[in-house]
Scaffold this active site. Structure first.
Site, short mmCIF file in Angstrom:
data_model
loop_
_atom_site.label_atom_id
_atom_site.label_comp_id
_atom_site.label_asym_id
_atom_site.label_seq_id
_atom_site.Cartn_x
_atom_site.Cartn_y
_atom_site.Cartn_z
N ASP A 1 23.86 125.29 63.38
CA ASP A 1 24.67 124.35 62.58
C ASP A 1 24.13 122.93 62.80
OD1 ASP A 1 27.36 125.01 60.94
OD2 ASP A 1 27.51 122.98 61.70
N ASP A 2 25.01 121.98 62.80
CA ASP A 2 24.62 120.57 62.82
C ASP A 2 23.89 120.20 64.12
OD1 ASP A 2 24.44 117.99 61.94
OD2 ASP A 2 26.59 117.67 61.73
N LYS B 1 22.92 126.57 55.15
CA LYS B 1 24.28 126.05 54.96
C LYS B 1 24.19 124.59 54.53
CE LYS B 1 28.45 124.88 57.69
NZ LYS B 1 29.21 125.18 58.91
N ASP C 1 26.30 121.33 53.95
CA ASP C 1 27.57 120.64 54.18
C ASP C 1 27.76 119.56 53.11
OD1 ASP C 1 29.92 119.88 55.46
OD2 ASP C 1 29.03 120.02 57.45
N ARG D 1 32.76 127.83 51.57
CA ARG D 1 33.88 127.46 52.42
C ARG D 1 35.00 126.89 51.57
NH1 ARG D 1 33.41 125.14 57.25
NH2 ARG D 1 35.37 124.10 56.82
N ASP E 1 37.90 123.13 58.39
CA ASP E 1 37.21 123.73 59.54
C ASP E 1 38.21 124.47 60.43
OD1 ASP E 1 35.15 122.22 58.55
OD2 ASP E 1 34.72 121.17 60.42
#
Ligand code: GLA
Length: 430
Positions: free
Chosen positions: A86-87, A169, A171, A229, A233
């Site tokens: 992820d990030d 992914k 965002d 999504r 979160d």
């Protein structure tokens, strides 16, 4: 290539014909069932201090360790195949030709080597970006508001494709959600143009709904993203899981319409195995995510997972419901303040009569276990008279798998604990 294409067309036809909503499916043959794997965000977030937290910072060793556990502890054979970064994985500056660079200290071998590590173990690597200027953690995103309209969608798609990445992914931080209808398809186009198969995970509807109060264009989203999504979160608490279940109940008809092979609504990661959920609530998350045919991205430390939580994540019968090839999201057929019943069509289908997964959910926070009881014809109105189902208890709560048989006028009665507990059965048509 041609054989692969023909295979995909035949496979899609077998699932398209009985279910019109599948016409929405992306036609690239990816994510035909909900993707399963590991995703680092909820558990490991953006910890970059590897001196102080050598075992839980975002570095290449973390993802290798998780890959090793997926293989050695039997997850991969159950379908958990993605290891998704992820990030906070990259340098804050691009290189002199504008390319993304993995953090030189934390990913000294680079992302290509990490992808090779996964592929050597029959796993897949996912990585993370952002349709905006910066990621939520402040790392480079694919847009660039400061360079006179120049952006990095194409270059970054090609870079991750060259590295051998299998999932991307995207965002939505540092960007106007009103522009997502243009920007997510742009990212998708860039990924497609590389010719490499990558599962495209979007956060398109979440930001539009939560930050702009818009009704997202789910039709376009389902055409563009394999996984999208839908809501906030997830965090490590029952309140968070409960809120997501409520949201999925409120928008049940809408979400059902746009869930299916190649395009899955994503309620975010499984937090099972962390600190916030009881054993019962962990089962509920696993059950509901499976009832919805949602992606199963585990976000816990697989090196430290207690056996009772591992057993929940590895429940074959529940995973089979999640992975049912039709990808039909469960319908909420009953809800009062604290009780809910969800019903999902699953295989096998015999003489035109589906089998069903049924989840009874008890959100009551007071008292001992309760019986919930519903007449089968109320739960499944189109059950024909005389059709018989075998009741399979998917968590084996009564110490055996088959609890009996049921027909349309019988009651399905199950004893359920309190505080976010679930019972989940499969009604197997005979
Ligand atoms: C947003 C996303 C999360 C995660 C973080 C990373 O909050 O919704 O899933 O990717 O950013 O910063």
């Amino acid at each position: 290539m041609l054989i692969k294409l023909i295979f995909h067309i035949i496979f899609l036809l077998t699932i398209l014909l009985p279910n019109i909503p599948f016409l929405l499916a992306r036609d690239d043959g990816l994510a035909l069932t909900p993707p399963m794997g590991f995703l680092s965000w909820e558990r490991f977030a953006c910890q970059t201090d590897c001196d102080r937290y050598p075992h839980s910072c975002i570095n290449e060793q973390l993802y290798k360790d998780m890959a090793d556990r997926l293989v050695a502890d039997g997850y991969r054979e159950l379908g958990y195949e993605y290891v998704n970064v992820d990030d906070c994985w990259s340098e804050k500056q691009r290189d002199s030709s504008g390319r993304l660079v993995a953090d030189r200290k934390r990913f000294p071998s680079g992302i290509k080597a990490l992808a090779d590590y996964m592929h050597a173990r029959r796993l897949k690597l996912g990585i993370y970006g952002d349709v905006g200027n910066l990621t939520c953690g402040g790392y480079p995103g694919q847009n660039n508001h400061t360079a006179g309209g120049h952006d990095y969608y194409d270059l970054d798609a090609q870079t991750v494709a060259d590295w051998g990445v299998d999932s991307f992914k995207s965002d939505g931080c540092y960007e106007e959600p009103l522009d997502f209808d243009r920007l997510y398809p742009k990212m998708d186009k860039a990924l497609n143009a590389t010719g490499r198969n990558m599962v495209f995970i979007c956060e398109w509807p979440f930001y539009q709904y939560v930050y702009r109060n818009m009704t997202p264009d789910y039709e376009a989203i389902a055409h563009t993203c394999h996984v999208y999504r839908s809501y906030k979160d997830v965090v490590d608490s029952w309140a968070s899981i409960d809120e997501i279940i409520t949201y999925y109940g409120t928008y049940n008809d809408l979400f059902r319409k746009y869930n299916g092979p190649g395009h899955f609504s994503d309620p975010d990661e499984l937090t099972i195995g962390n600190w916030g959920l009881s054993w019962e609530q962990s089962r509920t998350q696993m059950a509901m995510w499976s009832m919805w045919s949602s992606p199963l991205y585990i976000s816990t430390d697989l090196r430290k997972l207690r056996p009772e939580f591992k057993a929940i994540l590895q429940n074959r019968a529940v995973i089979a419901v999640n992975q049912d090839r039709h990808g039909i999201m469960a319908k909420r057929v009953f809800a009062d303040t604290n009780r809910q019943v969800w019903v999902k069509q699953v295989e096998p289908v015999v003489n035109g009569q589906w089998s069903y997964a049924v989840a009874y959910l008890n959100r009551e926070l007071l008292g001992d276990a309760i019986y919930m009881s519903h007449k089968l014809s109320d739960l499944i109105p189109d059950t024909k008279p005389g059709v018989k189902y075998e009741i399979h208890d998917l968590f084996l709560d009564e110490g055996k798998e088959i609890l009996g048989t049921i027909t349309r006028d019988d009651q399905l009665e199950l004893l359920i604990n309190t505080a976010g507990a679930v019972r989940m059965v499969k009604l197997l048509v005979k």
